[in-house]
Motif scaffolding. Structure first.
Motif, short mmCIF file in Angstrom:
data_model
loop_
_atom_site.label_atom_id
_atom_site.label_comp_id
_atom_site.label_asym_id
_atom_site.label_seq_id
_atom_site.Cartn_x
_atom_site.Cartn_y
_atom_site.Cartn_z
N GLY A 102 72.43 12.33 -49.06
CA GLY A 102 73.83 12.69 -48.85
C GLY A 102 74.83 11.68 -49.36
O GLY A 102 75.88 11.52 -48.77
N LYS A 103 74.54 11.03 -50.46
CA LYS A 103 75.47 9.98 -50.92
C LYS A 103 76.83 10.58 -51.23
O LYS A 103 76.96 11.71 -51.71
N LEU A 104 77.86 9.79 -50.94
CA LEU A 104 79.23 10.18 -51.25
C LEU A 104 79.67 9.52 -52.54
O LEU A 104 79.41 8.34 -52.76
N ILE A 105 80.35 10.31 -53.39
CA ILE A 105 80.95 9.78 -54.61
C ILE A 105 82.45 9.74 -54.35
O ILE A 105 83.07 10.77 -54.08
N SER B 31 70.24 8.92 -40.29
CA SER B 31 70.51 8.42 -41.64
C SER B 31 71.44 7.22 -41.62
O SER B 31 72.42 7.20 -40.86
N VAL B 32 71.10 6.25 -42.47
CA VAL B 32 71.97 5.09 -42.67
C VAL B 32 72.24 4.97 -44.16
O VAL B 32 71.31 5.09 -44.98
N PHE B 45 78.04 3.85 -53.77
CA PHE B 45 76.86 4.07 -52.93
C PHE B 45 75.73 3.16 -53.39
O PHE B 45 75.45 3.05 -54.59
N LEU B 46 75.07 2.52 -52.45
CA LEU B 46 73.95 1.64 -52.79
C LEU B 46 72.61 2.31 -52.47
O LEU B 46 71.76 2.47 -53.34
N ILE B 47 72.41 2.67 -51.20
CA ILE B 47 71.12 3.19 -50.80
C ILE B 47 71.25 3.94 -49.48
O ILE B 47 72.16 3.67 -48.70
N GLN B 48 70.31 4.89 -49.26
CA GLN B 48 70.27 5.66 -48.02
C GLN B 48 68.87 5.63 -47.44
O GLN B 48 67.89 5.77 -48.17
N TYR B 49 68.79 5.47 -46.13
CA TYR B 49 67.53 5.60 -45.41
C TYR B 49 67.66 6.74 -44.40
O TYR B 49 68.72 6.92 -43.80
N TYR B 50 66.59 7.47 -44.26
CA TYR B 50 66.56 8.55 -43.29
C TYR B 50 65.30 8.38 -42.44
O TYR B 50 64.19 8.47 -42.97
N SER B 93 76.62 6.13 -41.03
CA SER B 93 75.49 6.87 -40.49
C SER B 93 75.83 8.34 -40.33
O SER B 93 77.02 8.71 -40.22
N SER B 94 74.82 9.17 -40.36
CA SER B 94 74.99 10.60 -40.09
C SER B 94 73.76 11.10 -39.35
O SER B 94 72.72 10.45 -39.33
N VAL B 95 73.90 12.28 -38.77
CA VAL B 95 72.84 12.81 -37.92
C VAL B 95 71.58 13.10 -38.73
O VAL B 95 70.49 12.68 -38.37
N GLU B 96 71.75 13.82 -39.83
CA GLU B 96 70.59 14.25 -40.61
C GLU B 96 70.63 13.61 -42.00
O GLU B 96 71.22 12.55 -42.18
N GLU B 97 70.00 14.29 -42.95
CA GLU B 97 69.87 13.71 -44.28
C GLU B 97 71.14 13.76 -45.09
O GLU B 97 71.25 13.10 -46.11
N GLY B 98 72.09 14.58 -44.69
CA GLY B 98 73.42 14.54 -45.29
C GLY B 98 73.65 15.48 -46.44
O GLY B 98 74.78 15.61 -46.90
#
Lengths: 116, 117
Positions: A102-105, B31-32, B45-50, B93-98
């Motif tokens: 879900g990355k934001l741009i 998700s972070v 955006f750098l990186i996302q973890y779920y 952060s978000s609840v799910e994968e986004g």
């Protein structure tokens, strides 16, 4: 490539008047989400409003509304009855749906100054 | 207050050093995300973890790494620091994968301002 464009680096508005902050986006995806965030001088990012690409109605949240024109690929933020506390940077952001995360741009932002 | 916490608030260090930024997501969020905000690059955006696993990667340098722990807090490690790494680093952060409808909102922490001298 996905892209968000905010063409107004800075704007002034008189207190109690309405103001529109422009945002255009570029994506070939049929499914996407659009967000607006506010960043006051203290630095935190505050979520304001969200619009999904399939939403039939324009989103509204209190004094914030989103003028979503899908064919024009624009998602302008309208702030009604501006207050001094609305002075901040405003960022428009795009999220691609069904696209591995879900990355934001983000766009480059618009600095809004509310004059008393 | 978004419910996302980040420590430290400010960090001043020298070139060549290594630092660790810490983030605790909102309760219940899986998700972070890590973002970098600099004057020349804007918000990137750098990186996302779920839920402990890497979910998406952006323009993250090889000198940077991140992980998400079983208690869901996350750390961003920056090494061999350069002057150009000076920036405001946000965790969200978000609840799910986004990336599903209805889209999760990402709530941002207050940020860590890194200054490399």
């Amino acid at each position: 490539a996905q892209k968000i464009t905010q063409t107004q680096p800075g704007m002034f508005v008189q207190e109690k008047e309405a103001v529109t902050l422009d945002c255009t986006y570029d994506t070939s995806d049929p499914s996407y989400g659009l967000f607006w965030y506010k960043q006051p001088s203290s630095g935190e990012m505050i979520f304001l409003i969200y619009q999904g690409s399939y939403d039939q109605q324009n989103a509204t949240e209190g004094r914030y509304s989103l003028n979503f024109q899908k064919a024009r690929k624009s998602a302008n933020l309208v702030i009604s009855a501006s207050q001094l506390g609305d002075s901040a940077m405003y960022f428009c952001a795009l999220c691609r749906i069904y696209n591995q995360g879900g990355k934001l741009i983000f766009g480059q932002g618009t600095e809004l100054s509310v004059k008393p | 207050d978004s419910g996302v916490t980040q420590t430290p608030k400010h960090l001043i260090t020298a070139t060549g050093q290594r630092v660790t930024l810490r983030c605790s997501p909102r309760s219940g969020d899986l998700s972070v995300y890590w973002y970098q905000q600099s004057l020349d690059q804007g918000l990137q955006f750098l990186i996302q973890y779920y839920n402990g696993e890497e979910r998406a990667k952006g323009n993250i340098l090889e000198r940077f790494s991140a992980q998400q722990f079983p208690d869901l807090h996350s750390e961003l490690n920056l090494s061999s620091l350069e002057l150009g790494d000076s920036a405001l680093y946000f965790c969200a952060s978000s609840v799910e994968e986004g990336d599903r409808f209805p889209t999760d909102t990402q709530y941002f922490g207050p940020g860590t301002r890194l200054t490399v001298l």
